[in-house]
Design an enzyme around this catalytic site. Structure first.
Site, PDB file in Angstrom:
ATOM      1  N   SER A 335       0.759  -1.213  -0.004  1.00 19.86           N
ATOM      2  CA  SER A 335       0.021  -0.242   0.136  1.00 19.86           C
ATOM      3  C   SER A 335       0.848   1.273  -0.169  1.00 19.86           C
ATOM      4  O   SER A 335       1.612   1.463  -0.841  1.00 19.86           O
ATOM      5  CB  SER A 335      -0.733  -0.196   1.131  1.00 19.86           C
ATOM      6  OG  SER A 335      -2.070   0.739   0.937  1.00 19.86           O
ATOM      7  N   HIS A 477      -7.507  -5.929  -0.074  1.00 25.24           N
ATOM      8  CA  HIS A 477      -6.374  -4.981   0.337  1.00 25.24           C
ATOM      9  C   HIS A 477      -5.616  -5.497   1.320  1.00 25.24           C
ATOM     10  O   HIS A 477      -5.815  -5.147   2.568  1.00 25.24           O
ATOM     11  CB  HIS A 477      -6.861  -3.747   0.435  1.00 25.24           C
ATOM     12  CG  HIS A 477      -5.684  -2.700   0.303  1.00 25.24           C
ATOM     13  ND1 HIS A 477      -5.006  -2.067  -0.673  1.00 25.24           N
ATOM     14  CD2 HIS A 477      -5.063  -1.755   1.636  1.00 25.24           C
ATOM     15  CE1 HIS A 477      -4.051  -1.218  -0.242  1.00 25.24           C
ATOM     16  NE2 HIS A 477      -4.045  -1.012   1.158  1.00 25.24           N
TER      17      HIS A 477
HETATM   18  C1  GTR Z   1      -5.125   4.689   1.731  1.00 24.89           C
HETATM   19  C2  GTR Z   1      -4.777   5.418   0.456  1.00 24.89           C
HETATM   20  C3  GTR Z   1      -4.028   4.247  -0.343  1.00 24.89           C
HETATM   21  C4  GTR Z   1      -3.251   3.262   0.297  1.00 24.89           C
HETATM   22  C5  GTR Z   1      -3.644   3.152   1.744  1.00 24.89           C
HETATM   23  C6  GTR Z   1      -2.795   2.470   2.555  1.00 24.89           C
HETATM   24  O1  GTR Z   1      -6.203   5.344   2.293  1.00 24.89           O
HETATM   25  O2  GTR Z   1      -5.817   6.051  -0.140  1.00 24.89           O
HETATM   26  O3  GTR Z   1      -3.320   5.077  -1.333  1.00 24.89           O
HETATM   27  O4  GTR Z   1      -1.859   3.643   0.312  1.00 24.89           O
HETATM   28  O5  GTR Z   1      -4.396   4.101   2.446  1.00 24.89           O
HETATM   29  O6  GTR Z   1      -1.639   2.711   2.819  1.00 24.89           O
HETATM   30  O7  GTR Z   1      -3.201   1.629   3.660  1.00 24.89           O
END
Ligand code: GTR
Length: 496
Positions: A335, A477
């Site tokens: 992420s 995710h």
């Molecule tokens: C989210 C962000 C993403 C990603 C994520 C993370 O809120 O929008 O770009 O980086 O966080 O890092 O868990």
């Protein structure tokens, strides 16, 4: 009559917008969500208050009486209204419709500063530098070039304890890495697990979101003392407690990795730079007050560049550490830390393999597609991640003279692996794959195969025919054992 109708419609629309803003302002000062002070978004652990568009609750910014709250809400609303009138725009809502994804006008990764196409690999070093400088200037920010002094103290060297069992074949080390400059210092705790039966093991280096103690249940791992997000389990007043141990261990299958013949090293990203917008006072930014990102210097380093720079300081340590192959350093991240891993790979060629896991916008995903998270969204939710120049492209992707395929290309001819997840639309899996595809010319220049595919493969069907690997894991995710298994197989295939 027509005029009257128009005026009534316009006034009604304005009223609706103001009502929305008022509700937002109420949420911001904590009128509407006093019972919602609980961890949210299990799969997005590092998320901070403010990312309400992701279904995350806004936390009250201030603790004040109700009357004051109403006045503050009205004031906030008035300011936000004025600001939005001044800027004349709202952020575009996210798009998830493939037929509405923007058509691409990508610059070839072989096009040089003068627009001319480079033809031979002798020109690659210059071209790579041009691309890195372009992305530094326009997106991540330029890191300081002044050196810092790096000293280490190995404060633990023993046998790992994982899943409650001592693992005699796994060596565990913890190292305090002290960075010093002009009387100021920053301490980063580096935890390293390595196979005892491999005298010089290739090593994955990845930052973690919640502190080293969150990666496994080994009670010997030092509890982080750096800033932690209150919404993560086991965190009280931004400090990790014992209850936070092992609460991210699913992301760090240490025993599997070491049994696979690899070493794995991790550090808490907050040791390098706490993940909130403080005007770049704390973390490693604080070591360089003379190199601060501000209105006069819109091209300097934000937090992603700082985390990546910190990873290079950890590489300084790992490349001299007994038991680690200095030619086998691999950088990885999930992420926001996947974006960081890519930037670390772009800026530091000692990382011979780079892994981006669900890195999305500002990571592997092409910004010009405008699918899922957009440049404007990310710059608004996380104003400290990128530099100020990147804000020029907020909802103006047509002005982008560059895109993330050029970031992937900067890693050439080294190996790179891009991992997406099927439910992670926010990160735009197809945009992540296409970056790899359009970076492939840089690999072809070196006689290497990149990523042929232009369409998503079936879930859990890795594409590993070239130096750019890709998979779409089924699910959310996250970074899980399945992902690690593919990273390890790809590393082995690439000679690690
Ligand atoms: C989210 C962000 C993403 C990603 C994520 C993370 O809120 O929008 O770009 O980086 O966080 O890092 O868990």
């Amino acid at each position: 009559m027509q005029w009257l109708v128009t005026i009534v419609v316009v006034l009604a629309a304005l009223g609706l917008v103001l009502l929305k803003l008022y509700r937002f302002a109420r949420a911001l000062v904590g009128i509407d969500n006093q019972d919602q002070d609980k961890p949210s978004c299990g799969s997005c652990p590092g998320q901070r208050a403010g990312s309400s568009d992701l279904g995350i609750t806004l936390k009250p910014l201030v603790q004040i009486g109700d009357k004051t709250k109403h006045s503050v809400a009205v004031l906030v609303m008035a300011n936000v209204s004025l600001a939005s009138i001044a800027w004349g725009q709202e952020i575009r809502p996210p798009n998830y419709d493939e037929s509405k994804a923007s058509s691409l006008r990508l610059v070839s990764v072989l096009a040089g500063a003068d627009g001319k196409r480079i033809e031979s690999k002798d020109q690659w070093e210059l071209q790579r530098k041009y691309l890195v400088d372009l992305l530094a200037k326009e997106e991540y920010g330029i890191a300081p070039s002044d050196p810092v002094s790096v000293s280490i103290e190995v404060f633990d060297d023993g046998v790992a304890v994982l899943a409650g069992e001592p693992k005699p074949k796994i060596r565990r080390r913890q190292i305090a890495v002290n960075l010093e400059r002009r009387g100021k210092s920053v301490r980063i705790d580096l935890a390293v697990w390595s196979p005892k039966d491999r005298p010089s093991a290739p090593c994955f280096l990845g930052l973690n979101f919640r502190g080293n103690q969150s990666t496994c249940d080994d009670p010997a791992i030092r509890l982080t003392t750096s800033w932690c997000d209150n919404r993560n389990p086991g965190v009280i007043q931004n400090k990790a407690t014992q209850a936070s141990r092992a609460n991210h261990s699913e992301r760090w299958p240490i025993a599997h990795i070491v049994e696979g013949g690899f070493a794995v090293a991790t550090a808490h990203y907050s040791d390098i730079d706490p993940d909130f917008d403080d005007g770049f006072e704390n973390g490693v930014h604080g070591l360089f007050p003379d190199h601060r990102l501000d209105a006069e210097h819109p091209d300097r380093w934000g937090s992603i560049a700082a985390w990546a720079w910190g990873m290079s300081r950890l590489a300084d340590v790992l490349e001299k550490l007994e038991g680690i192959d200095p030619k086998g350093l691999m950088v990885l991240g999930h992420s926001r830390l996947g974006k960081t891993a890519l930037w670390a790979g772009a800026t530091d060629e000692r990382f011979r393999l780079v892994v981006s896991n669900n890195s999305g916008c500002g990571g592997a995903a092409l910004s010009q597609r405008i699918y899922g998270e957009s440049v404007a969204r990310i710059n608004t939710s996380f104003p400290h991640w990128f530099n100020r120049n990147f804000r020029k492209y907020n909802d103006k992707e047509d002005l982008l003279g560059f895109d993330q395929h050029q970031l992937i290309a900067t890693i050439a001819p080294r190996a790179v692996y891009i991992a997406s997840a099927s439910n992670d639309k926010w990160a735009d899996p197809l945009g992540e794959l296409l970056s790899g595809h359009y970076a492939s010319d840089a690999y072809a220049l070196h006689g290497k195969r990149g990523l042929d595919a232009k369409e998503l493969p079936a879930v859990n069907t890795p594409l590993v025919h070239g130096s750019i690997g890709y998979h779409l894991r089924e699910g959310d995710h996250d970074m899980l054992l399945y992902d690690w298994q593919q990273f390890m197989a790809f590393a082995k295939q690439n000679g690690f």
